[in-house]
Design a protein around this motif. Sequence first.
Motif, PDB file in Angstrom:
ATOM      1  N   SER A  38     -14.009  65.597 -36.135  1.00  7.36           N
ATOM      2  CA  SER A  38     -13.203  64.379 -36.121  1.00  7.36           C
ATOM      3  C   SER A  38     -12.941  63.934 -37.546  1.00  7.36           C
ATOM      4  O   SER A  38     -13.742  64.196 -38.456  1.00  7.36           O
ATOM      5  CB  SER A  38     -13.918  63.269 -35.348  1.00  7.36           C
ATOM      6  OG  SER A  38     -14.054  63.599 -33.984  1.00  7.36           O
ATOM      7  N   CYS A  39     -11.823  63.266 -37.715  1.00  2.00           N
ATOM      8  CA  CYS A  39     -11.460  62.765 -39.044  1.00  2.00           C
ATOM      9  C   CYS A  39     -10.763  61.425 -38.874  1.00  2.00           C
ATOM     10  O   CYS A  39      -9.828  61.300 -38.077  1.00  2.00           O
ATOM     11  CB  CYS A  39     -10.552  63.755 -39.758  1.00  2.00           C
ATOM     12  SG  CYS A  39      -9.970  63.203 -41.374  1.00  2.00           S
ATOM     13  N   GLU A  40     -11.232  60.456 -39.618  1.00  2.00           N
ATOM     14  CA  GLU A  40     -10.616  59.129 -39.610  1.00  2.00           C
ATOM     15  C   GLU A  40      -9.962  58.889 -40.955  1.00  2.00           C
ATOM     16  O   GLU A  40     -10.638  58.963 -41.991  1.00  2.00           O
ATOM     17  CB  GLU A  40     -11.647  58.051 -39.321  1.00  2.00           C
ATOM     18  CG  GLU A  40     -11.062  56.651 -39.257  1.00  2.00           C
ATOM     19  CD  GLU A  40     -12.090  55.609 -38.839  1.00  2.00           C
ATOM     20  OE1 GLU A  40     -13.223  55.996 -38.500  1.00  2.00           O
ATOM     21  OE2 GLU A  40     -11.751  54.414 -38.866  1.00  2.00           O
ATOM     22  N   ALA A  41      -8.674  58.630 -40.914  1.00  2.00           N
ATOM     23  CA  ALA A  41      -7.926  58.396 -42.141  1.00  2.00           C
ATOM     24  C   ALA A  41      -7.651  56.911 -42.326  1.00  2.00           C
ATOM     25  O   ALA A  41      -7.529  56.166 -41.349  1.00  2.00           O
ATOM     26  CB  ALA A  41      -6.608  59.154 -42.104  1.00  2.00           C
ATOM     27  N   SER A  42      -7.582  56.493 -43.571  1.00  2.00           N
ATOM     28  CA  SER A  42      -7.284  55.092 -43.865  1.00  2.00           C
ATOM     29  C   SER A  42      -6.631  54.994 -45.235  1.00  2.00           C
ATOM     30  O   SER A  42      -6.664  55.930 -46.041  1.00  2.00           O
ATOM     31  CB  SER A  42      -8.567  54.253 -43.823  1.00  2.00           C
ATOM     32  OG  SER A  42      -9.484  54.707 -44.796  1.00  2.00           O
ATOM     33  N   GLY A  43      -6.020  53.843 -45.485  1.00  2.00           N
ATOM     34  CA  GLY A  43      -5.476  53.576 -46.806  1.00  2.00           C
ATOM     35  C   GLY A  43      -4.048  54.002 -47.030  1.00  2.00           C
ATOM     36  O   GLY A  43      -3.583  54.028 -48.175  1.00  2.00           O
ATOM     37  N   PHE A  44      -3.314  54.348 -45.958  1.00  2.00           N
ATOM     38  CA  PHE A  44      -1.909  54.706 -46.135  1.00  2.00           C
ATOM     39  C   PHE A  44      -1.094  54.237 -44.936  1.00  2.00           C
ATOM     40  O   PHE A  44      -1.614  54.011 -43.853  1.00  2.00           O
ATOM     41  CB  PHE A  44      -1.727  56.213 -46.348  1.00  2.00           C
ATOM     42  CG  PHE A  44      -2.125  57.060 -45.161  1.00  2.00           C
ATOM     43  CD1 PHE A  44      -3.406  57.556 -45.050  1.00  2.00           C
ATOM     44  CD2 PHE A  44      -1.202  57.364 -44.170  1.00  2.00           C
ATOM     45  CE1 PHE A  44      -3.773  58.350 -43.970  1.00  2.00           C
ATOM     46  CE2 PHE A  44      -1.555  58.161 -43.085  1.00  2.00           C
ATOM     47  CZ  PHE A  44      -2.852  58.650 -42.980  1.00  2.00           C
ATOM     48  N   THR A  45       0.208  54.097 -45.176  1.00  2.00           N
ATOM     49  CA  THR A  45       1.129  53.649 -44.132  1.00  2.00           C
ATOM     50  C   THR A  45       2.410  54.468 -44.185  1.00  2.00           C
ATOM     51  O   THR A  45       3.506  53.929 -44.290  1.00  2.00           O
ATOM     52  CB  THR A  45       1.466  52.152 -44.293  1.00  2.00           C
ATOM     53  OG1 THR A  45       1.994  51.937 -45.610  1.00  2.00           O
ATOM     54  CG2 THR A  45       0.248  51.277 -44.069  1.00  2.00           C
TER      55      THR A  45
END
Length: 125
Positions: free
Chosen positions: A21-28
């Motif tokens: 699993s991978c959780e990404a954050s900090g971009f839109t």
Amino acid sequence: EVQLQASGGGLVQAGGSLRLSCEASGFTFDDYTIGWFRQAPGKEREGVSCITVPFGRTFYLDSVKGRFTISSDNAKKTVSLQMNSLKPEDTAVYYCAVARGIPDFRDTGTSVDYWGQGTQVTVSS
């Protein structure tokens, strides 16, 4: 700051299953590709699987087709890779990756803009 937090991996016998699993954050980004690469000792890095957001197009490395399944939760920016019928040749460090736009990861990572930390997958025979 873009962050990719990967989890899963481990040691399993041939024929077994693991889930990454991978959780990404900090971009839109309006559209992007998220998925997995792997690199085994002495071998070139290769794209394993990815999914394009929001289009949902998937890519699988030929050697994992029918055994691996990628899924994503676009709202949470998470991606998972269910790996079944694992083989010793699947042993590698697996990396979560994100690319802007919609490349299909049919490369050695040149399309990738952001990398997560690697997670070891070891399949014993």
